[in-house]
Design a protein around this motif. Structure first.
Motif, PDB file in Angstrom:
ATOM      1  N   GLY A 179      -1.797 -11.592 -12.262  1.00 41.92           N
ATOM      2  CA  GLY A 179      -2.478 -11.736 -13.543  1.00 41.92           C
ATOM      3  C   GLY A 179      -3.766 -12.498 -13.346  1.00 41.92           C
ATOM      4  O   GLY A 179      -4.346 -12.477 -12.244  1.00 41.92           O
ATOM      5  N   SER A 180      -4.231 -13.159 -14.382  1.00 43.77           N
ATOM      6  CA  SER A 180      -5.446 -13.958 -14.241  1.00 43.77           C
ATOM      7  C   SER A 180      -5.389 -15.158 -15.188  1.00 43.77           C
ATOM      8  O   SER A 180      -4.650 -15.144 -16.182  1.00 43.77           O
ATOM      9  N   TYR A 181      -6.133 -16.187 -14.834  1.00 39.30           N
ATOM     10  CA  TYR A 181      -6.208 -17.384 -15.677  1.00 39.30           C
ATOM     11  C   TYR A 181      -7.651 -17.869 -15.638  1.00 39.30           C
ATOM     12  O   TYR A 181      -8.199 -18.075 -14.543  1.00 39.30           O
ATOM     13  N   LYS A 182      -8.246 -17.997 -16.806  1.00 30.54           N
ATOM     14  CA  LYS A 182      -9.656 -18.392 -16.916  1.00 30.54           C
ATOM     15  C   LYS A 182     -10.547 -17.532 -16.017  1.00 30.54           C
ATOM     16  O   LYS A 182     -11.378 -18.048 -15.248  1.00 30.54           O
ATOM     17  N   ASP A 183     -10.293 -16.229 -16.041  1.00 33.15           N
ATOM     18  CA  ASP A 183     -11.069 -15.249 -15.252  1.00 33.15           C
ATOM     19  C   ASP A 183     -10.871 -15.364 -13.740  1.00 33.15           C
ATOM     20  O   ASP A 183     -11.629 -14.773 -12.969  1.00 33.15           O
ATOM     21  N   VAL A 343      -5.488 -23.922 -10.551  1.00 31.26           N
ATOM     22  CA  VAL A 343      -6.822 -23.411 -10.894  1.00 31.26           C
ATOM     23  C   VAL A 343      -7.652 -24.536 -11.517  1.00 31.26           C
ATOM     24  O   VAL A 343      -8.818 -24.736 -11.166  1.00 31.26           O
ATOM     25  N   ASP A 344      -7.008 -25.299 -12.415  1.00 35.35           N
ATOM     26  CA  ASP A 344      -7.736 -26.383 -13.081  1.00 35.35           C
ATOM     27  C   ASP A 344      -8.096 -27.502 -12.108  1.00 35.35           C
ATOM     28  O   ASP A 344      -9.199 -28.031 -12.130  1.00 35.35           O
ATOM     29  N   LEU A 346      -8.413 -27.366  -8.804  1.00 36.73           N
ATOM     30  CA  LEU A 346      -9.423 -26.965  -7.819  1.00 36.73           C
ATOM     31  C   LEU A 346     -10.692 -26.439  -8.486  1.00 36.73           C
ATOM     32  O   LEU A 346     -11.660 -26.126  -7.808  1.00 36.73           O
ATOM     33  N   LYS A 347     -10.666 -26.344  -9.829  1.00 35.68           N
ATOM     34  CA  LYS A 347     -11.801 -25.822 -10.615  1.00 35.68           C
ATOM     35  C   LYS A 347     -12.260 -24.481 -10.045  1.00 35.68           C
ATOM     36  O   LYS A 347     -13.451 -24.268  -9.798  1.00 35.68           O
ATOM     37  N   LEU A 348     -11.308 -23.603  -9.821  1.00 39.07           N
ATOM     38  CA  LEU A 348     -11.626 -22.313  -9.207  1.00 39.07           C
ATOM     39  C   LEU A 348     -12.423 -21.417 -10.148  1.00 39.07           C
ATOM     40  O   LEU A 348     -13.033 -20.448  -9.714  1.00 39.07           O
ATOM     41  N   ASN A 349     -12.397 -21.738 -11.442  1.00 38.43           N
ATOM     42  CA  ASN A 349     -13.095 -20.897 -12.414  1.00 38.43           C
ATOM     43  C   ASN A 349     -14.567 -21.271 -12.552  1.00 38.43           C
ATOM     44  O   ASN A 349     -15.331 -20.571 -13.183  1.00 38.43           O
ATOM     45  N   GLU A 350     -14.972 -22.383 -11.937  1.00 36.94           N
ATOM     46  CA  GLU A 350     -16.355 -22.828 -12.096  1.00 36.94           C
ATOM     47  C   GLU A 350     -17.207 -22.396 -10.916  1.00 36.94           C
ATOM     48  O   GLU A 350     -16.741 -22.379  -9.793  1.00 36.94           O
ATOM     49  N   ARG A 351     -18.466 -22.093 -11.209  1.00 42.43           N
ATOM     50  CA  ARG A 351     -19.397 -21.704 -10.145  1.00 42.43           C
ATOM     51  C   ARG A 351     -20.427 -22.806  -9.945  1.00 42.43           C
ATOM     52  O   ARG A 351     -21.613 -22.548  -9.752  1.00 42.43           O
ATOM     53  N   THR A 352     -19.980 -24.045 -10.032  1.00 42.57           N
ATOM     54  CA  THR A 352     -20.932 -25.156  -9.990  1.00 42.57           C
ATOM     55  C   THR A 352     -21.405 -25.474  -8.586  1.00 42.57           C
ATOM     56  O   THR A 352     -22.383 -26.164  -8.410  1.00 42.57           O
ATOM     57  N   GLY A 353     -20.700 -24.984  -7.586  1.00 41.43           N
ATOM     58  CA  GLY A 353     -21.055 -25.346  -6.217  1.00 41.43           C
ATOM     59  C   GLY A 353     -20.591 -26.739  -5.869  1.00 41.43           C
ATOM     60  O   GLY A 353     -20.954 -27.300  -4.854  1.00 41.43           O
TER      61      GLY A 353
END
Lengths: 354, 190
Positions: A179-183, A343-344, A346-353
């Motif tokens: 599935g997916s979570y926060k994209d 996911v939260d 490791l902040k895998l949903n963010e592309r902040t670098g």
């Protein structure tokens, strides 16, 4: 065509569940359930499970409660046949043991095991049907893209390119969720890997890994391979360096270096992925799974987490309690909350670098 | 007796050679890491003209900042001697000043809503952030390699061997003084 994996799975279920004995002996769980239910929704859950339950699960409760009661009755009847038959098997085994001890032991064990499998078969079948029909409905709560299979398509062999899978001879995977979570796309499966060691009389089967594999889509583009392993001490790390095609990556965080060893085929990319903040998050994750080994690999634009655990996840509840599926739902809500926490954290949903 | 002396001499010579070989290996690693930085700096350098072109359309009050960035970019793009510690230090300092200038520009963008919401600018900023992430990673690899080299060059008997072989310590890629200072967002959001 015979589904061999399903047969093996059923055999494992049958062999493992001797906890059913008191229920079978004393007739527990034969009364159908009609009352109200409550769920342990996670505190930060965006919505409650109850409406989903009323819409998708409740309509199936009566049907499953009927088959549960039938299964328990059937197993109970078989259990009362089991007792005298087991005595006969033991007597036969003792008689054979006088002629040939090993044959006697083998006949005794196979006979008792087979008898117990026969007793437990109706309950095992009922539990399998819960996983097959009810579980996918429960997982739909997290999103329409969620799928659940008792035997998933994610094989351990397909994860080998990650470089963190230990050497093994046999693998058993179960409880596959996609599935997916926060994209962030996610796939997970429970797995047990074993290896045959020694030879002749010293041959034994050793469990080299038991736990879960979680595969996430990554939010950064990368072309190489970077793996984070448990630190194995000075000598262990040195030996690993010698036999590793990847190069050791020395990172700045002493706390991280104490817990993990990083290897990569691209020194810069490894640091691009393992930023100081990400290292902090991995340490936090490692604390979250206290006592378990967390290892990970960035490869093929994905992140694979390998979390060792002896805890059996996504198991069905007892067949001796009403088929409301509250236990199953609470377990799944709890387990998936843990996966979402990864996911939260490791902040895998963010592309902040960062 | 003479055999003992010969063995001792051989061990010492072997040890010194191993130290020397290790030092050369570490220097090459540091140079490789420096090349890694230059690859990323080149990527950023290629990106800057696009950002400046878009920025110039909207930013009337930041002419001096845009000029400063253009000059710094030209300085960073110049060739330099990778084996000359002074030249490397100057190159890295310029790269860091450019980084700082770009940082100021990105903050200044906030004061121009039209520019901030421009699709091309948003795309350019995302790419820029990605490249900055790569530069930060290259810098960490470079500093880690330089630490290993400098330790082996500066610790006895490495210092002696380094003198004989003309191997010099390399400079770290450090944040410049301006970027170490606290940033006041108000200065850029007038």
């Amino acid at each position: 065509m015979v589904d061999v994996r399903a047969l093996i799975r059923r055999r494992n279920n049958l062999a493992g569940n001797f906890r059913a004995v008191p229920g079978l002996a004393f007739g527990r769980g034969l009364v159908p359930f009609t009352g109200a239910v409550e769920f342990k929704d996670q505190p930060d859950a965006p919505r409650k499970f109850a409406p989903h339950y009323e819409q998708f699960i409740r309509p199936r409760v009566v049907e499953f409660e009927t088959s549960r009661v039938a299964a328990v009755k059937s197993s109970r009847t078989r259990f009362f046949f089991f007792l005298p038959l087991a005595v006969l098997v033991v007597l036969a085994a003792v008689a054979l043991a006088n002629w040939h001890p090993q044959v006697g032991l083998a006949v005794g064990l196979v006979g008792l095991f087979g008898l117990w499998a026969w007793v437990y078969w109706p309950i095992g079948s009922y539990k399998s049907s819960v996983k097959e029909i009810i579980y996918p409905e429960i997982f739909k709560f997290f999103g329409d893209d969620y799928v659940y299979f008792e035997d998933g398509p994610l094989s351990v062999a397909s994860l080998k390119p990650s470089g963190i899978i230990p050497s093994y001879d046999n693998s058993h995977v179960e409880d596959y969720v996609k599935g997916s979570y926060k994209d962030v796309g996610l796939e997970l499966t429970e797995a047990k890997l074993t290896e045959e060691r020694g030879s002749g009389k010293n041959r034994s089967t050793v469990t080299v890994f038991r736990g879960i594999f979680v595969l996430f889509s990554a939010n950064k583009n990368f072309s190489g391979q970077t793996i984070v392993r448990k630190d194995s001490g000075r000598i262990g790390n040195w030996l690993r360096d010698k036999f590793n095609k990847l190069e050791n990556v020395a990172l700045e965080d002493p706390k991280f270096e104490k817990k993990f060893e990083v290897y990569s085929d691209d020194q810069i990319e490894a640091r691009y992925l393992l930023t100081p903040s990400f290292m902090e998050r991995l340490l936090t994750l490692s604390d979250l799974f206290r006592g378990s080994g967390v290892q990970c690999s960035f490869y093929d634009n994905r992140l694979l987490l390998m979390i060792a655990s002896t805890h059996d996840r996504f198991e069905t509840g007892s067949a001796f309690v009403p088929a409301t599926f509250v236990d199953e739902i609470d377990t799944i809500l709890e387990e998936m909350s843990l996966i979402f926490q990864i996911v939260d954290t490791l902040k895998l949903n963010e592309r902040t670098g960062l | 007796m003479s055999w003992t002396i010969l063995i001792i001499v051989l061990v010492i010579v072997g040890g010194l050679y191993a130290w020397y070989a290790g030092m050369i290996g570490k220097r090459n690693k540091a140079l490789e890491a420096l090349s890694g930085i230059d690859v990323q700096l080149k990527k950023r350098s290629n990106l800057i003209p696009n950002i400046l072109t878009i920025a110039q359309k909207f930013m009337d009050h930041e002419k001096s900042l845009l000029t400063e960035i253009t000059e710094l970019r030209a300085g960073v793009d110049k060739d330099y001697d990778k084996k000359d510690a002074g030249a490397v230090q100057q190159h890295l300092a310029l790269a860091e000043q450019l980084s700082s200038g770009m940082g100021k520009l990105m903050i200044a963008v906030e004061a121009y809503p039209d520019l901030k919401s421009d699709a091309v600018m948003i795309q350019a900023q995302q790419t820029y952030n990605e490249v900055e992430g790569q530069i930060a990673a290259s810098r960490r690899f470079y500093n880690s390699s330089v630490t290993a080299l400098n330790n082996s060059v500066q610790i006895f008997p490495g210092s002696l061997i380094a003198n004989m072989a003309s191997i010099v310590p390399m400079p770290f890629y450090e944040a410049d003084e301006a970027s170490k200072a606290p940033v006041s967002a108000g200065d850029y959001l007038k």
